[in-house]
Design a protein around this motif. Structure first.
Motif, PDB file in Angstrom:
ATOM      1  N   PRO A 154       0.798  -1.229   0.000  1.00 36.91           N
ATOM      2  CA  PRO A 154       0.000   0.000   0.000  1.00 36.91           C
ATOM      3  C   PRO A 154       0.827   1.274   0.000  1.00 36.91           C
ATOM      4  CG  PRO A 154       0.038  -0.953   2.196  1.00 36.91           C
ATOM      5  CD  PRO A 154       0.727  -1.949   1.297  1.00 36.91           C
ATOM      6  N   GLU A 155       2.132   1.154   0.113  1.00 39.47           N
ATOM      7  CA  GLU A 155       2.983   2.347   0.128  1.00 39.47           C
ATOM      8  C   GLU A 155       2.997   3.060  -1.214  1.00 39.47           C
ATOM      9  OE1 GLU A 155       4.055  -0.425   3.251  1.00 39.47           O
ATOM     10  OE2 GLU A 155       4.054  -0.671   1.074  1.00 39.47           O
ATOM     11  N   ALA A 156       2.626   2.350  -2.277  1.00 40.23           N
ATOM     12  CA  ALA A 156       2.656   2.958  -3.611  1.00 40.23           C
ATOM     13  C   ALA A 156       1.412   2.582  -4.396  1.00 40.23           C
ATOM     14  CB  ALA A 156       3.904   2.523  -4.365  1.00 40.23           C
ATOM     15  N   CYS A 157       0.865   3.555  -5.123  1.00 39.64           N
ATOM     16  CA  CYS A 157      -0.258   3.303  -6.032  1.00 39.64           C
ATOM     17  C   CYS A 157       0.211   3.556  -7.450  1.00 39.64           C
ATOM     18  CB  CYS A 157      -1.437   4.211  -5.698  1.00 39.64           C
ATOM     19  SG  CYS A 157      -2.861   3.958  -6.783  1.00 39.64           S
ATOM     20  N   ASN A 158       0.080   2.558  -8.294  1.00 42.40           N
ATOM     21  CA  ASN A 158       0.467   2.675  -9.689  1.00 42.40           C
ATOM     22  C   ASN A 158      -0.774   2.840 -10.566  1.00 42.40           C
ATOM     23  OD1 ASN A 158       3.225   2.309  -9.115  1.00 42.40           O
ATOM     24  ND2 ASN A 158       2.978   0.085  -9.116  1.00 42.40           N
ATOM     25  N   HIS A 159      -0.660   3.686 -11.578  1.00 46.26           N
ATOM     26  CA  HIS A 159      -1.772   3.968 -12.487  1.00 46.26           C
ATOM     27  C   HIS A 159      -1.407   3.505 -13.895  1.00 46.26           C
ATOM     28  CE1 HIS A 159      -2.239   6.807  -9.132  1.00 46.26           C
ATOM     29  NE2 HIS A 159      -3.530   6.723  -9.358  1.00 46.26           N
ATOM     30  N   TYR A 160      -2.294   2.737 -14.496  1.00 46.64           N
ATOM     31  CA  TYR A 160      -2.060   2.212 -15.841  1.00 46.64           C
ATOM     32  C   TYR A 160      -3.220   2.630 -16.745  1.00 46.64           C
ATOM     33  CZ  TYR A 160       1.103  -0.818 -13.185  1.00 46.64           C
ATOM     34  OH  TYR A 160       2.072  -1.297 -12.339  1.00 46.64           O
ATOM     35  N   PHE A 161      -2.902   3.039 -17.973  1.00 40.81           N
ATOM     36  CA  PHE A 161      -3.905   3.493 -18.929  1.00 40.81           C
ATOM     37  C   PHE A 161      -3.783   2.715 -20.235  1.00 40.81           C
ATOM     38  CE2 PHE A 161      -3.126   6.995 -16.061  1.00 40.81           C
ATOM     39  CZ  PHE A 161      -4.408   7.434 -15.761  1.00 40.81           C
ATOM     40  N   PHE A 162      -4.946   2.433 -20.828  1.00 37.27           N
ATOM     41  CA  PHE A 162      -5.002   1.670 -22.064  1.00 37.27           C
ATOM     42  C   PHE A 162      -5.962   2.369 -23.027  1.00 37.27           C
ATOM     43  CE2 PHE A 162      -4.428  -0.983 -18.343  1.00 37.27           C
ATOM     44  CZ  PHE A 162      -3.259  -1.683 -18.651  1.00 37.27           C
ATOM     45  N   ASN A 163      -5.468   2.754 -24.206  1.00 40.71           N
ATOM     46  CA  ASN A 163      -6.261   3.464 -25.211  1.00 40.71           C
ATOM     47  C   ASN A 163      -6.553   2.530 -26.377  1.00 40.71           C
ATOM     48  OD1 ASN A 163      -5.766   5.657 -23.551  1.00 40.71           O
ATOM     49  ND2 ASN A 163      -4.250   6.570 -24.893  1.00 40.71           N
ATOM     50  N   TYR A 164      -7.791   2.558 -26.864  1.00 46.91           N
ATOM     51  CA  TYR A 164      -8.189   1.609 -27.899  1.00 46.91           C
ATOM     52  C   TYR A 164      -8.876   2.275 -29.089  1.00 46.91           C
ATOM     53  CZ  TYR A 164      -7.289  -1.795 -24.229  1.00 46.91           C
ATOM     54  OH  TYR A 164      -6.696  -2.536 -23.245  1.00 46.91           O
ATOM     55  N   VAL A 165      -8.581   1.744 -30.258  1.00 50.85           N
ATOM     56  CA  VAL A 165      -9.331   2.037 -31.475  1.00 50.85           C
ATOM     57  C   VAL A 165     -10.310   0.880 -31.661  1.00 50.85           C
ATOM     58  CG1 VAL A 165      -9.222   2.334 -33.971  1.00 50.85           C
ATOM     59  CG2 VAL A 165      -7.413   3.301 -32.517  1.00 50.85           C
ATOM     60  N   PRO A 166     -11.607   1.124 -31.657  1.00 51.25           N
ATOM     61  CA  PRO A 166     -12.583   0.041 -31.716  1.00 51.25           C
ATOM     62  C   PRO A 166     -12.473  -0.796 -32.986  1.00 51.25           C
ATOM     63  CG  PRO A 166     -13.620   2.093 -31.040  1.00 51.25           C
ATOM     64  CD  PRO A 166     -12.247   2.450 -31.519  1.00 51.25           C
ATOM     65  N   GLU A 167     -12.678  -2.099 -32.809  1.00 52.32           N
ATOM     66  CA  GLU A 167     -12.714  -3.039 -33.929  1.00 52.32           C
ATOM     67  C   GLU A 167     -13.977  -3.876 -33.811  1.00 52.32           C
ATOM     68  OE1 GLU A 167      -8.754  -4.923 -34.978  1.00 52.32           O
ATOM     69  OE2 GLU A 167      -8.368  -4.313 -32.907  1.00 52.32           O
ATOM     70  N   ASN A 168     -14.555  -4.209 -34.942  1.00 54.71           N
ATOM     71  CA  ASN A 168     -15.811  -4.961 -34.948  1.00 54.71           C
ATOM     72  C   ASN A 168     -15.682  -6.271 -34.175  1.00 54.71           C
ATOM     73  OD1 ASN A 168     -16.573  -2.904 -36.630  1.00 54.71           O
ATOM     74  ND2 ASN A 168     -16.959  -4.186 -38.418  1.00 54.71           N
ATOM     75  N   GLY A 169     -16.608  -6.468 -33.227  1.00 55.11           N
ATOM     76  CA  GLY A 169     -16.670  -7.728 -32.507  1.00 55.11           C
ATOM     77  C   GLY A 169     -15.598  -7.935 -31.463  1.00 55.11           C
ATOM     78  N   ILE A 170     -14.872  -6.875 -31.112  1.00 52.71           N
ATOM     79  CA  ILE A 170     -13.794  -6.997 -30.135  1.00 52.71           C
ATOM     80  C   ILE A 170     -14.035  -6.050 -28.959  1.00 52.71           C
ATOM     81  CG2 ILE A 170     -11.323  -6.636 -29.718  1.00 52.71           C
ATOM     82  CD1 ILE A 170     -10.786  -7.555 -32.541  1.00 52.71           C
ATOM     83  N   GLY A 171     -13.828  -6.563 -27.757  1.00 54.04           N
ATOM     84  CA  GLY A 171     -13.922  -5.753 -26.561  1.00 54.04           C
ATOM     85  C   GLY A 171     -12.732  -5.995 -25.665  1.00 54.04           C
ATOM     86  N   HIS A 172     -12.629  -5.212 -24.607  1.00 52.27           N
ATOM     87  CA  HIS A 172     -11.559  -5.379 -23.631  1.00 52.27           C
ATOM     88  C   HIS A 172     -12.166  -5.467 -22.241  1.00 52.27           C
ATOM     89  CE1 HIS A 172      -9.321  -3.922 -27.133  1.00 52.27           C
ATOM     90  NE2 HIS A 172      -8.359  -4.691 -26.648  1.00 52.27           N
ATOM     91  N   PHE A 173     -11.686  -6.438 -21.483  1.00 52.56           N
ATOM     92  CA  PHE A 173     -12.258  -6.815 -20.196  1.00 52.56           C
ATOM     93  C   PHE A 173     -11.221  -6.602 -19.097  1.00 52.56           C
ATOM     94  CE2 PHE A 173     -13.438 -10.810 -17.536  1.00 52.56           C
ATOM     95  CZ  PHE A 173     -14.162 -10.054 -16.638  1.00 52.56           C
TER      96      PHE A 173
END
Length: 240
Positions: A154-173
């Motif tokens: 708990p001494e450190a909080c890390n932040h991660y970001f993910f940017n997406y270009v949408p594609e037909n029939g694909i999602g991110h979970f």
């Protein structure tokens, strides 16, 4: 690389915790959002989703059994900027993002201002998603983010970001936990790339049917036609 099977990811994991799926329908005509919550305690399981103008909230199903609203009562979904942005998160950082956007700041600004939840020893990650619509161009983009402890420290909080270009029939979970445990291990790695169906009903059936029967609590699915027509939403609550 082959897409992950969302059915398999859910059915073989008794406790992914809270989860967000964002992507594009198989026909390429709609943005798709799914958000689910699970619970192991009486307090966590005593919840429903409730829609209101401009958003959706968690609410105690039986108010007499609500022992601690901290971390379990919040707005998972808010619409921003006149309906051109959708925000979906697993905590009250939904409002942090909403307020940040209205102040002229960015999604990332809001996320880095927050840390993981104060629920030692789990230090549950904050997972967040945002969709930016451009209806005249029948287009959208989306981002996911996670704020998590440094491998349980708990001494450190890390932040991660993910940017997406949408594609037909694909999602991110992305989900809060890797699996069940004590303490519960946090999600790690990139959001899982999954195959999406064509409609909100199909996605709702897929997710709800494969969530652990004992631990699942509520599900919210939103399907947004990219031609600007009316969105379709589905809410399923185990408590009725």
């Amino acid at each position: 690389m082959a897409l992950f099977d969302l059915k398999k990811l859910l059915s073989e994991n008794s406790y992914p915790g809270r989860g967000i799926v964002i992507g594009k329908s198989a026909d390429g005509k709609k943005a798709m959002i799914a958000y689910f919550i699970m619970g192991r305690s009486v307090n966590s399981r005593n919840r429903i989703f409730e829609r209101f103008e401009g958003g959706m909230r968690t609410k105690a199903f039986d108010e007499s059994k609500l022992s601690d609203p901290h971390l379990i009562i919040y707005n998972p979904y808010l619409s921003a900027k006149g309906g051109n942005i959708d925000i979906i998160t697993n905590g009250d950082q939904t409002n942090t993002v909403f307020d940040s956007l209205n102040a002229g700041n960015h999604f990332e600004d809001a996320i880095v201002s927050r840390e993981f939840e104060d629920d030692a020893p789990n230090f549950t990650p904050r997972i967040s998603g945002i969709l930016y619509y451009s209806f005249p161009r029948n287009a959208f983009t989306y981002k996911l983010a996670i704020a998590k402890s440094a491998n349980g420290r708990p001494e450190a909080c890390n932040h991660y970001f993910f940017n997406y270009v949408p594609e037909n029939g694909i999602g991110h979970f992305i989900h809060t936990y890797k699996c069940d445990g004590n303490p519960i291990p946090s999600f790690y790695g990139e959001p899982e790339e999954v195959e999406l169906p064509n409609t909100a009903q199909e996605l709702a059936d897929l997710v709800w049917t494969n969530l652990n029967e004992d631990n699942k609590v509520s599900l919210f699915v939103r399907e947004v036609p990219l031609d600007g027509s009316e969105a379709t939403e589905i809410i399923i609550n185990k408590n009725k």
